[in-house]
Design a protein around this motif. Structure first.
Motif, PDB file in Angstrom:
ATOM      1  N   PRO A  32      -0.850  11.234   6.167  1.00 44.31           N
ATOM      2  CA  PRO A  32      -1.005   9.769   6.029  1.00 44.31           C
ATOM      3  C   PRO A  32      -1.630   9.550   7.123  1.00 44.31           C
ATOM      4  O   PRO A  32      -1.915   9.649   8.433  1.00 44.31           O
ATOM      5  CB  PRO A  32       0.515   9.503   6.363  1.00 44.31           C
ATOM      6  CG  PRO A  32       1.185  10.455   6.418  1.00 44.31           C
ATOM      7  CD  PRO A  32       0.576  11.785   6.324  1.00 44.31           C
TER       8      PRO A  32
ATOM      9  N   ALA B  54       0.877  -1.281   0.034  1.00 47.63           N
ATOM     10  CA  ALA B  54       0.064  -0.182   0.035  1.00 47.63           C
ATOM     11  C   ALA B  54       0.925   1.286  -0.100  1.00 47.63           C
ATOM     12  O   ALA B  54       0.735   2.131   0.917  1.00 47.63           O
ATOM     13  CB  ALA B  54      -0.856   0.019   1.198  1.00 47.63           C
ATOM     14  N   ASN B  55       1.870   1.378  -0.842  1.00 46.04           N
ATOM     15  CA  ASN B  55       2.722   2.419  -1.068  1.00 46.04           C
ATOM     16  C   ASN B  55       2.180   3.625  -1.692  1.00 46.04           C
ATOM     17  O   ASN B  55       2.562   4.020  -2.704  1.00 46.04           O
ATOM     18  CB  ASN B  55       4.132   1.807  -1.678  1.00 46.04           C
ATOM     19  CG  ASN B  55       5.241   2.830  -1.112  1.00 46.04           C
ATOM     20  OD1 ASN B  55       5.260   4.001  -0.885  1.00 46.04           O
ATOM     21  ND2 ASN B  55       6.368   2.031  -1.172  1.00 46.04           N
ATOM     22  N   PHE B  56       1.340   4.238  -1.216  1.00 45.12           N
ATOM     23  CA  PHE B  56       0.460   5.217  -1.949  1.00 45.12           C
ATOM     24  C   PHE B  56       1.343   6.614  -1.960  1.00 45.12           C
ATOM     25  O   PHE B  56       1.149   7.198  -3.111  1.00 45.12           O
ATOM     26  CB  PHE B  56      -0.683   5.846  -1.175  1.00 45.12           C
ATOM     27  CG  PHE B  56      -0.391   6.235   0.536  1.00 45.12           C
ATOM     28  CD1 PHE B  56      -0.257   5.363   1.449  1.00 45.12           C
ATOM     29  CD2 PHE B  56       0.016   7.660   0.469  1.00 45.12           C
ATOM     30  CE1 PHE B  56       0.121   5.875   2.620  1.00 45.12           C
ATOM     31  CE2 PHE B  56       0.383   8.099   1.649  1.00 45.12           C
ATOM     32  CZ  PHE B  56       0.451   7.284   2.947  1.00 45.12           C
ATOM     33  N   GLY B  57       2.503   6.737  -1.454  1.00 46.79           N
ATOM     34  CA  GLY B  57       3.366   7.847  -1.622  1.00 46.79           C
ATOM     35  C   GLY B  57       3.939   7.845  -3.059  1.00 46.79           C
ATOM     36  O   GLY B  57       4.180   8.780  -3.547  1.00 46.79           O
ATOM     37  N   ARG B  58       4.033   6.611  -3.562  1.00 42.46           N
ATOM     38  CA  ARG B  58       4.545   6.628  -5.075  1.00 42.46           C
ATOM     39  C   ARG B  58       3.362   7.234  -5.984  1.00 42.46           C
ATOM     40  O   ARG B  58       3.517   7.607  -7.053  1.00 42.46           O
ATOM     41  CB  ARG B  58       4.714   5.363  -5.568  1.00 42.46           C
ATOM     42  CG  ARG B  58       5.931   4.546  -4.712  1.00 42.46           C
ATOM     43  CD  ARG B  58       5.996   3.084  -5.214  1.00 42.46           C
ATOM     44  NE  ARG B  58       7.330   2.696  -4.297  1.00 42.46           N
ATOM     45  CZ  ARG B  58       7.838   1.523  -4.348  1.00 42.46           C
ATOM     46  NH1 ARG B  58       7.111   0.451  -5.130  1.00 42.46           N
ATOM     47  NH2 ARG B  58       8.798   1.137  -3.801  1.00 42.46           N
TER      48      ARG B  58
ATOM     49  N   LEU C 192       1.326   9.609  -5.282  1.00 40.53           N
ATOM     50  CA  LEU C 192       1.553  11.169  -5.029  1.00 40.53           C
ATOM     51  C   LEU C 192       2.644  11.719  -5.610  1.00 40.53           C
ATOM     52  O   LEU C 192       2.649  12.707  -6.315  1.00 40.53           O
ATOM     53  CB  LEU C 192       1.637  11.548  -3.482  1.00 40.53           C
ATOM     54  CG  LEU C 192       0.441  11.230  -2.505  1.00 40.53           C
ATOM     55  CD1 LEU C 192       0.626  11.334  -1.265  1.00 40.53           C
ATOM     56  CD2 LEU C 192      -0.662  12.277  -2.773  1.00 40.53           C
ATOM     57  N   CYS C 193       3.743  11.042  -5.718  1.00 38.38           N
ATOM     58  CA  CYS C 193       4.901  11.244  -6.383  1.00 38.38           C
ATOM     59  C   CYS C 193       4.645  11.361  -7.902  1.00 38.38           C
ATOM     60  O   CYS C 193       4.975  12.244  -8.368  1.00 38.38           O
ATOM     61  CB  CYS C 193       5.921  10.218  -6.093  1.00 38.38           C
ATOM     62  SG  CYS C 193       7.609  10.578  -7.005  1.00 38.38           S
ATOM     63  N   ALA C 194       3.922  10.417  -8.397  1.00 35.67           N
ATOM     64  CA  ALA C 194       3.856  10.355  -9.937  1.00 35.67           C
ATOM     65  C   ALA C 194       2.931  11.453 -10.272  1.00 35.67           C
ATOM     66  O   ALA C 194       2.923  12.262 -11.209  1.00 35.67           O
ATOM     67  CB  ALA C 194       2.963   9.375 -10.208  1.00 35.67           C
TER      68      ALA C 194
END
Lengths: 423, 423
Positions: free
Chosen positions: A373, A315-319, A321-323
């Motif tokens: 988060p 669940a690495n949602f930071g990726r 947001l980064c995109a």
């Protein structure tokens, strides 16, 4: 409007066939297809925006420029791209071979090629087989044609709907291929649509362009826009409705049916991306306009890191947001929220994947709210992300526009398939 | 100009240290670094263009705005990005902890963070360890600092050069991390440069911006531009040369030395991309301008399909042309030629990878000429592509401009690393 069987031969007056002629010596499945309408059709198409265009694409654009076509000849195993003058001759030869056996003008033939780039296509193999390909044309032939355009696809992709326009039953059918080199920009790898609706080629083109922007063009498998993307539609008018020549109620009904097919085909292509184990659907809401919503959604499903995380049920949602941050589209990270959603037993079941309602209990899990988060249950997240169809719902609070993009996870299998495609 | 040992502590007046403080509970290697100059430095930096910026990046941009800095504190294991107001407090706390033990202003501290996005950083672990980190500062400490910023990197990346400016020996050192989420746009994941050259912060910034465009910004591992990209340089003037305050011979010498480091670091980052087995260098010549040459080269080394083909030692140059075609940059496919080049035994040997001359016989193989595929020896192509450093030389015949980009192959290992980074 309802979904029906039959693919490209579902509309009146269309027949099809496919066969193995070993364009690629090692091939063991169909690799040559023919689709034919007994009446000359109004036609429209949208094509790759890649500056490097396959010779088949160049010829098809030329042949379809007058808004008319009657047949499609398509091969897999060779893309006929980056093949110079000889490749241009091969594309013209394919059109004239089909025209000769069908007794039509070669200028009314659409030519599709897909496969390896930068190798000459052995057109003599097509010449040897064209007569028997033509002799086998039938209503059932969509089953042979739909597999003939597959390369690394694991499932064929076809779809058909029917609706009623001006009291007449009208059908639209489609077949497509997808899998790799998919980051669609103005068409898809290869897609053929047929309809018996009476509609002018200008209105066909209007419907196609409008629909493609929110369907095919919102799919990415690997960020690579192919040299061969083509989507064409042939309308033979045999449904007997009054010809659609302007916007209005009839056009709206036709558009709705066409767009329903394109949405299904987009999902089928995404879910069958090379090596994919999961279909990813990213829904962005609350964006300032539709272009932004689609752009943000497409950035998320295009990110290698996001795709690898979904593969690993992480669940690495930071990726995500980064995109979104490097997408070039505007949003406010501090007002953004992210929710994962899936349904139990969202199984992939052959070619009918992802059509219709999902079975099983839907679970959704918010992981990020208003830029902060959340302390979510990682075990539950893992469970949600282990399903075969994952939704990433992103709320922006910048406006009211929505957009959806479809992609798939990045897997070992993708690397394997593309690390040695030729052997 | 010559390459020397010592990394960031090679220039006079700089010391460094690194240690393990378990920012991520499971970590077993150094994850906190400190770099200190005994004199206040002129400073400049370039940072990510991602709209989503880490809290450490926001603070560092603020602290460096006056062109001055004296220390760098850096952690791995947590990116402090998408962490809201609490994350902003953590970044400020890191600066003040370092400032307190060093006896300097917290506004002169550069803060770097790298690791997972969207988790709060446990700053209390830094607080507990900051005194012993400071007490261990030394000339040898670059060896501890350079590993403390690594995440999935398999090698540390450092480099130093010395040159002579106005009769004085001047040194420049650097350390960086790379590996994943690398599609650099205006900085790199994390890079710290130090120099004892006397140079104004304005001229430092000019040198940095000019050099970055053709070095760091020409690297792509996976198309993902990080939220944390940062490259900063600290110049303490202790070499004793006359301060460089304008363009001229001294600036040129300094620029040449700085650019040599950045070129090496760019190659080190590309060659150590997550899961990479090969460094890919794409050289485009004959383009109409430098921006076009670099844009085309970067499209080639960014393509998932091209990267997977190189992994499989497959001479599938059609994928390069396809990538150039969708890059948005102008070229003429029909005038383009492509040659592969490698050297025997271009082995990867630890941290000194890819520096200096390759050993062994160079082999080059032309596969595409003036828009037409050549009938090349596939066995030889396979051999050329099995080496650890592959050059793709593309000739455009549209002008005289050249550009180079660096990337790596796409492997199973990349998927593995990113499919479950957290565990």
């Amino acid at each position: 409007m309802q979904f029906i069987d039959g693919g490209v031969t579902a509309p009146k007056g269309f027949t099809a066939n496919g066969m193995l002629c070993k364009i690629k010596e090692s091939s063991t499945k169909n690799d040559l297809a023919l689709i034919f309408s007994e009446k000359l059709c109004n036609a429209a198409g949208v094509f790759t925006q890649n500056k490097v265009k396959a010779e088949s694409v160049k010829l098809t654009k030329e042949n379809i420029a007058n808004g008319k076509a009657q047949a499609v000849i398509a091969n897999s195993g060779n893309a006929n791209a980056c093949t110079g003058e000889q490749g241009a001759k091969v594309a013209r030869k394919m059109a004239s071979l089909a025209a000769d056996v069908l007794g039509i003008n070669s200028g009314d033939v659409i030519v599709y090629s897909t496969g390896v780039i930068g190798k000459q296509l052995p057109v003599e193999k097509i010449e040897k087989n064209i007569q028997s390909l033509k002799d086998g044309l039938s209503k059932e032939g969509h089953k042979e044609a739909r597999t003939a355009i597959m390369t690394t696809d694991t499932h064929y992709k076809e779809c058909a709907v029917q609706t009623v326009i001006g009291g007449k039953t009208v059908r639209i059918g489609a077949m497509a291929k997808g899998s790799g080199m998919i980051h669609i920009n103005m068409g898809t790898m290869l897609s053929v649509m047929t309809t018996d609706c009476a509609i002018s080629s200008q209105m066909l083109e209007n419907a196609l362009r409008k629909s493609v922007a929110g369907t095919y063009n919102c799919v990415s498998i690997d960020g690579d826009t192919s040299t061969n993307d083509s989507l064409t539609i042939l309308a033979n008018g045999m449904a007997g409705n009054d010809e659609i020549t302007c916007e209005g109620e009839d056009f709206e009904i036709f558009y709705e049916a066409l767009n329903a097919i394109n949405t299904q085909m987009a999902k089928k292509i995404a879910g069958d991306g090379e090596g994919a184990t999961k279909l990813i659907e990213c829904n962005v809401s609350g964006a300032k306009d539709v272009e932004t919503a689609r752009g943000l959604a497409k950035a998320v499903i295009s990110s290698s890191l996001a795709k690898a995380a979904i593969f690993g049920s992480d669940a690495n949602f930071g990726r995500f947001l980064c995109a979104m941050g490097y997408s070039g589209f505007d949003f406010s990270p501090e007002k953004t929220s992210i929710t994962f959603e899936s349904a139990e037993n969202s199984m992939r079941t052959g070619a009918t994947d992802f059509i219709g309602e999902q079975k099983g209990k839907r679970t959704s899990l918010k992981v990020f709210e208003n830029g902060v988060p959340l302390d979510f249950d990682e075990a539950l997240a893992k469970k949600v992300l282990q399903e075969a169809e994952i939704k990433i719902n992103i709320e922006c609070k910048d406006g009211t526009a929505c957009g959806t993009a479809w992609g798939c996870d990045l897997t070992y299998e993708y690397v394997k398939i593309n690390g040695d495609y030729r052997t």
